[in-house]
Design a protein around this motif. Structure first.
Motif, PDB file in Angstrom:
ATOM      1  N   SER A  14      23.042 -24.020 -21.889  1.00 22.19           N
ATOM      2  CA  SER A  14      22.373 -23.217 -22.946  1.00 22.19           C
ATOM      3  C   SER A  14      23.627 -22.680 -23.776  1.00 22.19           C
ATOM      4  N   LEU A  15      24.949 -22.788 -23.279  1.00 20.03           N
ATOM      5  CA  LEU A  15      26.084 -22.179 -23.908  1.00 20.03           C
ATOM      6  C   LEU A  15      26.098 -22.656 -25.351  1.00 20.03           C
ATOM      7  N   GLU A  16      26.144 -21.837 -26.468  1.00 15.59           N
ATOM      8  CA  GLU A  16      26.213 -22.195 -27.857  1.00 15.59           C
ATOM      9  C   GLU A  16      27.246 -23.488 -28.279  1.00 15.59           C
ATOM     10  N   ASN A  17      28.384 -23.472 -27.671  1.00 16.60           N
ATOM     11  CA  ASN A  17      29.176 -24.454 -27.958  1.00 16.60           C
ATOM     12  C   ASN A  17      29.406 -25.579 -26.951  1.00 16.60           C
ATOM     13  N   CYS A  21      36.323 -38.300 -23.511  1.00 16.97           N
ATOM     14  CA  CYS A  21      36.811 -38.623 -24.730  1.00 16.97           C
ATOM     15  C   CYS A  21      35.963 -39.394 -25.634  1.00 16.97           C
ATOM     16  N   GLN A  22      35.236 -40.334 -24.956  1.00 18.55           N
ATOM     17  CA  GLN A  22      34.571 -41.321 -25.777  1.00 18.55           C
ATOM     18  C   GLN A  22      33.545 -40.685 -26.300  1.00 18.55           C
ATOM     19  N   GLU A  23      32.750 -39.696 -25.535  1.00 17.13           N
ATOM     20  CA  GLU A  23      31.316 -38.850 -25.836  1.00 17.13           C
ATOM     21  C   GLU A  23      32.068 -37.898 -27.066  1.00 17.13           C
ATOM     22  N   ALA A  24      33.209 -37.339 -26.998  1.00 20.08           N
ATOM     23  CA  ALA A  24      33.549 -36.331 -27.902  1.00 20.08           C
ATOM     24  C   ALA A  24      34.004 -37.059 -29.351  1.00 20.08           C
ATOM     25  N   LEU A  25      34.508 -38.310 -29.208  1.00 20.33           N
ATOM     26  CA  LEU A  25      34.894 -39.028 -30.508  1.00 20.33           C
ATOM     27  C   LEU A  25      33.526 -39.420 -31.274  1.00 20.33           C
ATOM     28  N   LYS A  26      32.309 -39.365 -30.631  1.00 24.39           N
ATOM     29  CA  LYS A  26      31.014 -39.499 -31.489  1.00 24.39           C
ATOM     30  C   LYS A  26      31.019 -38.302 -32.479  1.00 24.39           C
ATOM     31  N   ASP A  27      31.433 -37.365 -32.437  1.00 22.51           N
ATOM     32  CA  ASP A  27      31.355 -36.096 -33.374  1.00 22.51           C
ATOM     33  C   ASP A  27      32.821 -36.337 -34.357  1.00 22.51           C
ATOM     34  N   ASP A  28      32.348 -36.835 -35.686  1.00 22.63           N
ATOM     35  CA  ASP A  28      33.571 -36.959 -36.438  1.00 22.63           C
ATOM     36  C   ASP A  28      34.323 -35.740 -37.053  1.00 22.63           C
ATOM     37  N   ALA A  83      34.260 -20.978 -21.669  1.00 26.96           N
ATOM     38  CA  ALA A  83      33.305 -21.116 -23.011  1.00 26.96           C
ATOM     39  C   ALA A  83      33.354 -20.030 -23.794  1.00 26.96           C
ATOM     40  N   SER A  84      33.362 -18.764 -23.262  1.00 23.66           N
ATOM     41  CA  SER A  84      33.191 -17.638 -23.934  1.00 23.66           C
ATOM     42  C   SER A  84      34.437 -17.156 -24.850  1.00 23.66           C
ATOM     43  N   SER A 117      32.346 -21.389 -32.535  1.00 24.16           N
ATOM     44  CA  SER A 117      31.585 -22.476 -33.197  1.00 24.16           C
ATOM     45  C   SER A 117      32.536 -23.879 -33.655  1.00 24.16           C
ATOM     46  N   ARG A 118      33.882 -23.396 -33.852  1.00 26.03           N
ATOM     47  CA  ARG A 118      35.088 -24.157 -34.411  1.00 26.03           C
ATOM     48  C   ARG A 118      35.193 -25.120 -33.042  1.00 26.03           C
ATOM     49  N   PHE A 119      34.639 -24.905 -31.953  1.00 28.32           N
ATOM     50  CA  PHE A 119      34.931 -25.738 -30.651  1.00 28.32           C
ATOM     51  C   PHE A 119      33.606 -26.323 -29.975  1.00 28.32           C
ATOM     52  N   ALA A 120      33.918 -27.539 -29.553  1.00 28.72           N
ATOM     53  CA  ALA A 120      32.950 -28.065 -28.577  1.00 28.72           C
ATOM     54  C   ALA A 120      33.334 -28.487 -27.615  1.00 28.72           C
ATOM     55  N   ILE A 121      32.390 -28.084 -26.518  1.00 36.56           N
ATOM     56  CA  ILE A 121      32.931 -28.215 -25.016  1.00 36.56           C
ATOM     57  C   ILE A 121      32.217 -29.199 -24.394  1.00 36.56           C
TER      58      ILE A 121
END
Length: 295
Positions: free
Chosen positions: A49-52, A77-84, A20-21, A25-29
């Motif tokens: 609590s990690l920012e991303n 995959c399904q959860e990440a697709l919720k972020d357009d 994660a480090s 912020s251009r990445f979501a984990i």
């Protein structure tokens, strides 16, 4: 452009924080941890609590070789697709590390114009025993039996099926099988294709029950039978040592592999161990710290 890092984990959870480090912020984990893995309340809180960090889940009990690993991947995959805002999705494990900086990821994947990295090959596969057919045409009981404790019984059941000439059917209504590496870097359109297919035509996922390493079939089979089939490079951009090292195959990377990693076109290295790869991880992390200071 934003990107998703999808991680399946069962050990080396401290490495999740290191991964994660490396990203900003251009990445979501999104993380799935095996239900069998003990995770303290303190570890969960620190990860969340990690920012991303968007998701930390223990939805499935995952046995090596079993279908639940595929289910965990599909869930991420399904959860990440919720972020357009997410355009590229990278699947790794907690024993992997990026070997390119966040800026290099953004520059490279920002100019791909929808192309993806997915190792894929037709069946039968020359790189798999018996062309890979035993994986899908025999009953492989990895979800029922933990291979770490019961591999002997799994193999005995496979041997019995071979001895009596038993074969499972594979319906002609299902798509032609393709295989390849579990780990990939896919454009949003490809991930959506797989999730839509799973919801609309669940028969393939159902047929993957009691197969071996279904995550090495499922994405390839759907995508190479889709209208997107010409948008994939078969190089998955992973640096993997396909020989035994430190008692593991693929081999566990260490500082001896640094030069090859630095000259590689790969974006991720696998696999690493927090103890055996400690010196290498330290060097890799220092690269990201320098990049942060310069950006």
């Amino acid at each position: 452009m934003r990107q998703a890092i999808l991680i399946t984990a069962f050990k080396d959870l401290q490495q999740l924080e290191m991964i994660a480090s490396c990203f900003d912020s251009r990445f979501a984990i999104y993380v799935h941890i095996d239900q069998k893995t003990a995770v303290s309340a303190e570890q969960q809180e620190r990860l969340r609590s990690l920012e991303n960090m968007v998701l930390v889940s223990q939805k499935y009990k995952v046995n090596w070789g079993g279908r639940n690993h595929l289910k965990a991947i599909l869930y991420l995959c399904q959860e990440a697709l919720k972020d357009d805002s997410l355009n590229y999705f990278h699947l790794i494990t907690a024993q992997d590390m990026p070997i390119k900086t966040a800026d290099e990821f953004s520059a490279h994947f920002g100019q791909l114009d929808g192309r993806s990295y997915l190792e894929h090959f037709t069946m039968p596969a020359a790189c798999w025993n018996n062309g890979g057919w035993d994986r899908i045409l025999l009953y492989n009981f990895y979800d029922l039996l933990d291979a770490k404790r019961h591999m002997h019984w799994i193999q005995k059941l496979l041997s019995f099926q071979k001895r009596i000439g038993f074969k499972r059917s594979y319906s002609k209504d299902l798509p032609a099988l393709y295989g390849g590496s579990t780990y990939w870097s896919l454009h949003r359109s490809a991930v959506k294709e797989v999730i839509d297919y799973t919801h609309q035509r669940p028969a393939l996922l159902k047929r993957m029950k009691h197969s071996f390493c279904s995550e090495e079939f499922y994405f390839q089979t759907i995508l190479m039978n889709s209208d997107l089939k010409d948008s994939f490079e078969t190089d998955n951009k992973r640096f993997i040592l396909w020989e035994e090292k430190h008692g593991s195959k693929p081999g566990i990377l260490d500082l001896e592999d640094l030069s090859e990693l630095q000259n590689s076109h790969a974006f991720f290295a696998r696999k690493l161990d927090v103890k055996k790869s400690a010196a290498l991880i330290k060097v890799l992390l220092s690269k990201f710290q320098v990049a942060d200071k310069q950006s």
